[in-house]
Design a protein around this motif. Structure first.
Motif, PDB file in Angstrom:
ATOM      1  N   SER A 837      18.463  62.619  44.719  1.00 25.65           N
ATOM      2  CA  SER A 837      16.987  62.424  43.968  1.00 25.65           C
ATOM      3  C   SER A 837      16.446  61.076  44.463  1.00 25.65           C
ATOM      4  O   SER A 837      16.816  60.156  44.604  1.00 25.65           O
ATOM      5  N   GLY A 935      15.379  71.601  36.127  1.00 22.08           N
ATOM      6  CA  GLY A 935      15.967  71.067  37.238  1.00 22.08           C
ATOM      7  C   GLY A 935      16.333  69.566  37.319  1.00 22.08           C
ATOM      8  O   GLY A 935      15.821  68.882  36.501  1.00 22.08           O
ATOM      9  N   GLY A 939      20.112  68.018  41.824  1.00 19.58           N
ATOM     10  CA  GLY A 939      20.012  69.602  42.484  1.00 19.58           C
ATOM     11  C   GLY A 939      20.487  70.774  41.795  1.00 19.58           C
ATOM     12  O   GLY A 939      20.426  71.754  42.475  1.00 19.58           O
ATOM     13  N   VAL A 941      19.947  73.748  38.978  1.00 17.89           N
ATOM     14  CA  VAL A 941      19.235  74.406  38.280  1.00 17.89           C
ATOM     15  C   VAL A 941      19.638  75.340  37.202  1.00 17.89           C
ATOM     16  O   VAL A 941      20.713  75.814  37.481  1.00 17.89           O
ATOM     17  N   LEU A 971      20.846  73.012  44.952  1.00 23.50           N
ATOM     18  CA  LEU A 971      20.117  72.765  46.030  1.00 23.50           C
ATOM     19  C   LEU A 971      20.312  71.483  46.321  1.00 23.50           C
ATOM     20  O   LEU A 971      20.939  70.597  45.608  1.00 23.50           O
ATOM     21  N   SER A 974      17.041  66.358  44.526  1.00 23.99           N
ATOM     22  CA  SER A 974      16.659  66.520  43.188  1.00 23.99           C
ATOM     23  C   SER A 974      15.535  67.607  43.133  1.00 23.99           C
ATOM     24  O   SER A 974      14.682  67.593  43.878  1.00 23.99           O
ATOM     25  N   VAL A 975      15.516  68.300  42.053  1.00 24.25           N
ATOM     26  CA  VAL A 975      14.659  69.576  42.143  1.00 24.25           C
ATOM     27  C   VAL A 975      13.205  69.239  41.778  1.00 24.25           C
ATOM     28  O   VAL A 975      13.254  68.417  40.521  1.00 24.25           O
ATOM     29  N   PHE A 978       9.372  74.349  40.400  1.00 25.14           N
ATOM     30  CA  PHE A 978       9.553  75.898  40.278  1.00 25.14           C
ATOM     31  C   PHE A 978       8.312  76.880  40.462  1.00 25.14           C
ATOM     32  O   PHE A 978       7.258  76.336  40.016  1.00 25.14           O
ATOM     33  N   VAL A1032      12.318  77.834  44.419  1.00 25.52           N
ATOM     34  CA  VAL A1032      12.759  76.648  43.899  1.00 25.52           C
ATOM     35  C   VAL A1032      12.771  75.480  45.091  1.00 25.52           C
ATOM     36  O   VAL A1032      13.137  75.919  46.245  1.00 25.52           O
ATOM     37  N   CYS A1033      12.026  74.174  44.818  1.00 31.50           N
ATOM     38  CA  CYS A1033      12.121  73.197  45.634  1.00 31.50           C
ATOM     39  C   CYS A1033      12.547  72.157  45.372  1.00 31.50           C
ATOM     40  O   CYS A1033      12.494  71.556  44.233  1.00 31.50           O
ATOM     41  N   SER A1034      13.344  71.504  46.455  1.00 33.77           N
ATOM     42  CA  SER A1034      14.156  70.226  46.145  1.00 33.77           C
ATOM     43  C   SER A1034      13.431  69.100  46.931  1.00 33.77           C
ATOM     44  O   SER A1034      12.613  69.262  47.922  1.00 33.77           O
TER      45      SER A1034
END
Length: 1266
Positions: A837, A935, A939, A941, A971, A974-975, A978, A1032-1034
């Motif tokens: 992260s 999140g 990573g 969820v 993932l 770090s998330v 969403f 979902v994007c990290s």
């Protein structure tokens, strides 16, 4: 157009423990992983790369670090130069253009070619540039680089094509503006002064032509020497030698007198009839002391001497105050006859300029205003009124009134929200401004056809919030909200508490706003949240306060264990919640330990609030055992549910703001329950706990100037090396988001103790806890080499233990001959999953030599000048890689065991993003229910389903039930974000409550009821069945899951060498895409749901944390960031908007007829009209003056800038724009030719008339009568 189809049966793996895709098979964009889908999914993607193009649109705010000022009195446009090489050109509201010199050199001086649509800039790199302003995006036509001399002053006479350039050596050169070639005519300093003078006169500080005779050039040297040079005969008419240094010179319009300002605070008036001594010497602010001497005064940096027909002349100057008046603010003095008016300014004066009715210097000037350029403001003073009021500035020059700490950008807002905010904000506007119109009124601007309501929200260090109308690429303030009014004024304490009452305890970290329900939520730096509701009526209200104590004692670390192959078999007892902690008595320490108290005190009395946003609820985190609360890192609010969720590095809390109760408050570890994918060992007890209260309220140093950083310190220090070696040896590396605790891995004897530094951090944004907190070198945690596993094979999987009975305890990890992949050992592999992260320290990013920052580690080194060690996961020849020089310099002790390598570890999970919405909390769910998506910085969820009563009465009385489901997806990194799509690929909006005024009068016939708008995922699934897609994007990766099966459909590794700072799902061209901004400066978009790359542009290398904090995307292909502490830069990544940008921008140049000079009379013009007979071409042209030395200056042909090239390459629009400009220029030339022809005809008629009169008068006279 591309179609993606998946069929149900036969696509799953044979065993329940099989993987749902892996990085090796799912890293490519658009590559589906093997995953089950309930029915056929048919999504047609319409976005292609041709829909995207990146370019800057407009820049708002005050020019940062201004240096120069210029005004065109005919076109009525203003230009401001800055230290970074930028030029802002301003006209009427809507006409605002920003230009940037490629060299980035500071702008020293600006000169308009009056009414010609051109601008000359002189920069600190001794280069002159000619800008063409006859196009909406100005471009450089010519440049002239001086090689041997430094430019100090420039002067361009009105309607002349020859520019006078003074240099540091005292020489004066002449440049042809049309060709930008240096003339051979040079006025050398040794020719200008007398041969008997033995000293150098110094640099040229002033150049001007005489109003009486354009053939006479007045040259002022810094030492006090003034020379009037006759350009025709090439010699000096007179020379003045004065004892005091000269700062500026200003002519009387008749050309018989001029005034000088000097370094001793004096003004001297010189008469050309007698230049041996000044005609008058005055010290405007110098008083005579008791001993008869004048008190010393500061220099007068500039003076302007302007005449008026109906009154005494104006003498306007800056500076000149006496030195004994310490602490007085900068002043501008206006002397009008015997009246002296001193205007105090809030900031130092950079430059000022009187605005006059005529462009001719030999006419009565008639000044009507003064433009004053300050270091952080621009004001215009009305000279036509005796009290000299200022004009109301129509430009958004006060963005930086308090330093900007966060931004939010909302496009396609409800159309009624802007008028309502404006009407309420207008009631609080300041008064006392001049009643006249804003004098800078040049250019033209019309409302384009491609406009829609847009709002920008800025949060500030003083706790204020500003709402701006950003429609049609303009910016106008709508409404200002002061969050500090909710609290009592903080009182300075004693001891440690005194350090915590800093200048900005109300600084804004993040905001959450729902334009449709008008619910507004603010997160402050003091770990507080304020919930606002909008009302058009004032009210008496009692602000409700909730105090939350997030658990912070679950200090568990991901560690190897005997049953690491079965992470879901961990005992529930090891994750027991710690919601309540015994309060430490305040008398526990000599200083008194703060415990169970908030940082700020909310007003506990009934307060009257004006119309607008009114505070309803305040949530504050409490101190724990003398430790300040960790700052809030994520927030989401949903008006339909009546819920507010927030988290920090300790855990998660959910608040029901309708019932004013806390529904959930638990640590991040407790959220997993039995579904924790990692085995964790508890830490040893605290041994010598050190208070981190001194680090509680630090922040925002990046938003302040260097002079303010001493009182506005940074966020909590990330790494600090203790001087006490004994205490250091007992500590190990901790999460930057954790509290301060020394521990040791006593459960694992293989790990040798190693001195490490404590890590402390808290943060203002969901993803940047650590980026601005580094104060010292980071420490390492030594771990066994034989325990290293492959990180990629952990991060790449979508792990969902709920897909099988939890009691089975089978990890969803592929089994191989050597056992589970989690236990594979080999050199150079980290033992556990590393935190990637931005909230955590960067661990294993290779630093590449590409533009921008290749890794978070490189960014930290660049921003803070520190050295951070990093284990290189790509290094396979040795278990670790150390820089020996860095190791010696930082005196780090290393273990002598060959089985130990040094890596960075992060042990705490921070909540980095939250999203409330309709979803499927469990795999077996048939219908969507309200869910909270969580999140974390590791990573992970998590899905938390909720049960909310639907009936209004029940909703206010029955409790909302929340229970973590154990659903886990993973993932890399770090998330960050969403988003939810339906099975047709359309974005599912969050449900919301329709706004109703809480203070509106009650209607007995129509009782108030909540009106909810719900966008259920199943509402549009007639053909697709139940379900929806979750995006979902990290920081490293993006995945698309199919709900409720939680199957990973698509995965894309966004970046390997950098990390994503900001990600948003936005609508562009009637479709949706994922927009990302990376730390290495790349802006990229990915299609949805296939995650196919659409655009990847290396736009802006991250050079300042300000950009990382404030960069945000919005719908319509737009984005913004804070380019400087005082300016907002808006950009677009939409091809459609780039094509329409020319239409939206204002025109800087409008064809205006040049005012005619005053009629001088026939006899005066016939006998004394020497000003019209001076031919500069004859003197300065190549035929008469020859060519200048080639080594003196180098001519550089103009290169059309990147933006100009984009405009030129934009097809028909560019061609039409060029044709229109050419037509305008041709029409203007024809108009000028027609004017000249008319003037010649008038002159011929006048001559014929006078000749006829003379003939009639003389025809009857004899020769002897003459």
């Amino acid at each position: 157009m591309k179609k993606f189809r998946k069929v149900l049966d036969g696509l799953t793996t044979s065993s329940p423990g099989g993987t749902i895709g892996s990085p090796s098979c799912g890293s490519a964009a658009g590559t589906p992983t093997a995953a089950p889908t309930p029915k056929e999914i048919d999504i047609q993607e319409t976005l292609v790369s041709e829909n995207f193009q990146l370019c800057k649109t407009v820049r708002h705010g005050f020019p940062y670090q201004p240096t120069a000022l210029a005004f065109d009195p005919v076109q009525k446009i203003l230009a401001i130069g800055s230290r970074s090489g930028g030029v802002r050109i301003l006209g009427r509201p809507g006409v605002d253009c920003y230009c940037q010199h490629e060299s980035g050199a500071a702008v020293l001086q600006l000169q308009f070619l009056i009414n010609e649509g051109a601008l000359v800039t002189a920069c600190a790199d001794d280069t002159l540039h000619l800008w063409n302003l006859r196009q909406r995006r100005p471009a450089v036509l010519h440049s002239l680089k001086f090689n041997r001399e430094r430019i100090t002053f420039c002067h361009l006479p009105f309607q002349s094509k020859w520019l006078y350039v003074g240099t540091e050596r005292g020489n004066t050169h002449i440049v042809n503006i049309e060709s930008f070639i240096l003339s051979g005519y040079v006025i050398m300093w040794n020719k200008a002064i007398e041969l008997a003078t033995k000293t150098h006169p110094g640099p040229v500080v002033h150049l001007s032509d005489s109003p009486k005779d354009e053939g006479k050039l007045l040259i002022g040297f810094e030492s006090g020497t003034i020379v009037q040079w006759d350009l025709r005969v090439k010699k000096a008419d007179f020379r003045i030698y004065y004892d005091e240094a000269i700062h500026s010179v200003s002519w009387h319009h008749e050309g018989k007198q001029f005034m000088c300002s000097h370094s001793d605070g004096s003004l001297t008036l010189w008469n050309l009839r007698n230049t041996t001594k000044p005609f008058q010497v005055t010290f405007p602010h110098g008083k005579i002391q008791k001993d008869g001497r004048k008190e010393s005064c500061k220099p007068i940096l500039k003076v302007e001497y302007k005449t008026s027909r109906n009154s005494e002349p104006f003498v306007i100057f800056s500076g000149g105050l006496s030195y004994d008046k310490a602490g007085r603010r900068p002043t501008l003095t206006i002397m009008h006859g015997k009246a002296i008016t001193v205007l105090e300014m809030d900031y130092p004066i950079v430059e000022f300029m009187a605005l006059c009715e005529t462009p001719y210097n030999n006419e009565v000037q008639e000044p009507y205003a003064v433009v004053v350029l300050l270091e952080k403001d621009l004001i215009v003073v009305d000279l036509t009124q005796s009290n000299f009021p200022v004009f109301e500035n129509p430009y958004p020059m006060d963005i930086h009134e308090s330093p900007v700490t966060c931004t939010a950008y909302f496009a396609e807002c409800p159309p009624d929200i802007i008028p309502i905010l404006y009407s309420i904000g207008a009631k609080h506007k300041k008064t006392g401004y001049s009643q006249k119109e804003w004098p800078i009124s040049g250019g033209t601007w019309t409302l384009g056809s491609h406009t829609y309501p847009e709002i920008i929200i800025t949060g500030h260090a003083d706790g204020s919030i500003k709402f701006w109308d950003a429609s049609a690429i303009t910016l106008q303030m709508l409404y200002k909200l002061k969050t500090s009014k909710v609290f009592e004024k903080p009182k300075p304490g004693e001891g440690r508490a005194a350090d915590l009452v800093e200048d900005d305890p109300f600084a804004i970290q993040m905001v959450s706003w729902c334009p449709k329900s008008r619910i507004f939520c603010v997160v402050g730096i003091s770990a507080h949240i304020i919930l606002y509701r909008f009302s058009k009526y004032d009210a008496n209200t009692q602000i409700v306060s909730l105090e939350v104590r997030l658990p912070c004692e679950s200090e568990d670390v991901i560690s190897p264990s005997e049953n690491e192959n079965n992470p879901s078999l961990s005992e529930p007892g090891s994750h027991s919640p710690h919601h309540q902690h015994p309060a430490s008595p305040s008398s526990g320490t000599p200083e008194g330990v703060k415990d169970s108290i908030p940082h700020l005190k909310v007003k506990d009395r009934t307060v009257r609030v004006p119309p607008g946003y009114q505070a309803e609820l305040v949530i504050q985190l409490l101190w724990t055992d003398g430790e300040p609360p960790q700052q809030i890192t994520s927030l989401d609010i949903n008006s339909a549910y009546g819920l507010l969720a927030f988290g920090n590095c300790n855990g998660l809390a959910v608040v029901d703001y309708l019932q004013k109760t806390v529904l959930l408050c638990m640590s991040t570890l407790d959220l997993y329950g039995a579904a924790d994918p990692y085995q964790r060992l508890t830490r040893s007890p605290r041994r010598n706990r050190q208070s981190t209260s001194e680090f509680c309220m630090r922040g925002l140093s990046n938003f302040y100037s260097d002079s303010k950083k001493r009182i506005r310190t940074s966020y909590q220090s990330l790494t600090e090396l203790s001087d006490n070696q004994q205490s250091v040896d007992m500590e190990r590396s901790k999460s930057p988001t954790s509290v301060h605790y020394p521990t040791s891995l006593h459960n694992d004897p293989r790990v040798l103790p190693e001195p490490v530094a404590s890590l402390r951090a808290s943060h203002c944004s969901p993803v940047f806890y650590l980026l601005d907190n580094v104060k010292g070198p980071g420490r390492k945690l030594s771990l066994p080499t034989d325990l290293k596993t492959d990180l990629d094979h952990v991060n790449g999987h979508c792990t969902s233990p709920t897909s099988q009975p939890c009691s089975a305890g089978k990890p969803r990890v592929p089994m191989g001959p050597e056992g589970p992949r989690l236990t594979r050992r080999g050199p150079g592999r980290p033992p556990f999953r590393k935190a990637q992260s931005a909230a955590c320290m960067e661990i294993s990013l290779p630093v590449s030599h590409t533009e921008g920052y290749a890794s978070r580690r490189a960014m930290l080194q660049q921003l803070h000048g520190v050295t951070m060690y990093s284990h290189d996961e790509h290094h396979t020849t040795a278990p670790y890689c150390w820089n020996e020089r860095e190791s010696r310099e930082n005196s780090f002790s290393r273990s002598r065991s060959s089985s130990v390598s040094s890596i960075d570890r992060d042990t705490k999970e921070a909540i980095t993003t939250l999203q409330l919405g309709e979803s499927f909390g469990r795999k077996g769910d048939a219908l969507p229910t309200p869910c909270l998506w969580v999140g974390t910085s590791l990573g992970v969820v998590l899905l938390i389903p909720m049960s909310i009563p639907t009936d209004q009465e029940e909703r206010m009385e029955e409790p909302v039930t929340i229970g973590p489901s154990g659903t886990v997806m993973m993932l890399k990194g770090s998330v960050l974000r969403f988003a939810f799509l339906d099975c047709m690929g359309a974005l599912i909006q969050s449900p919301y409550e329709v706004w109703r005024d809480p203070n509106a009068p009650e209607d007995p016939d129509r009782p108030r009821r909540r009106k909810l708008v719900n966008f259920s995922p199943s509402s549009s699934q007639d053909t697709c069945g139940e379900g929806h897609l979750a995006v979902v994007c990290s920081e490293r990766q993006a995945k698309v899951f199919l709900m409720p099966s939680q199957s990973c459909l698509f995965v894309h590794n966004i970046t390997e060498s950098s990390f994503v700072l900001r990600a948003d799902v936005v609508s562009v061209c009637n479709s949706v895409c994922l927009a990302c901004f990376c730390a290495n400066g790349h802006v990229m978009t990915l299609s949805l749901p296939s995650l196919r790359p659409l655009i990847d542009v290396n736009y802006l290398p991250l050079t300042d944390m300000r950009i990382a904090r404030t960069f945000c995307f919005t719908n319509g292909g737009q984005a913004l960031y804070l380019s400087s502490p005082t300016e907002i830069q808006r950009i677009t990544y939409s091809q459609e908007m780039c094509d329409n940008l020319q239409e939206m921008l204002g025109e800087l140049f409008t064809p205006i007829e040049t005012p005619e000079a005053q009629n001088r009379g026939f006899l005066k013009g016939f006998f004394g009209g020497n000003t019209h007979t001076f031919d500069r071409e004859e003197l300065f042209g190549e035929a008469a003056a020859g060519k200048a030395s080639r080594s003196l200056a180098q001519h550089i042909p103009g290169q059309v800038g990147v933006e100009g090239m984009k405009v030129a390459a934009s097809g028909v629009v560019g061609d039409l724009a060029r044709a229109r400009i050419a037509l305008d220029e041709r029409g203007q030339r024809l108009g000028e030719l027609e004017d000249r022809t008319a003037m010649m005809m008038t002159s011929a008629e006048t001559f014929s008339k006078h000749a006829h009169e003379l003939m009639l008068k003389c025809k009857d006279k004899k020769w002897y009568q003459f």
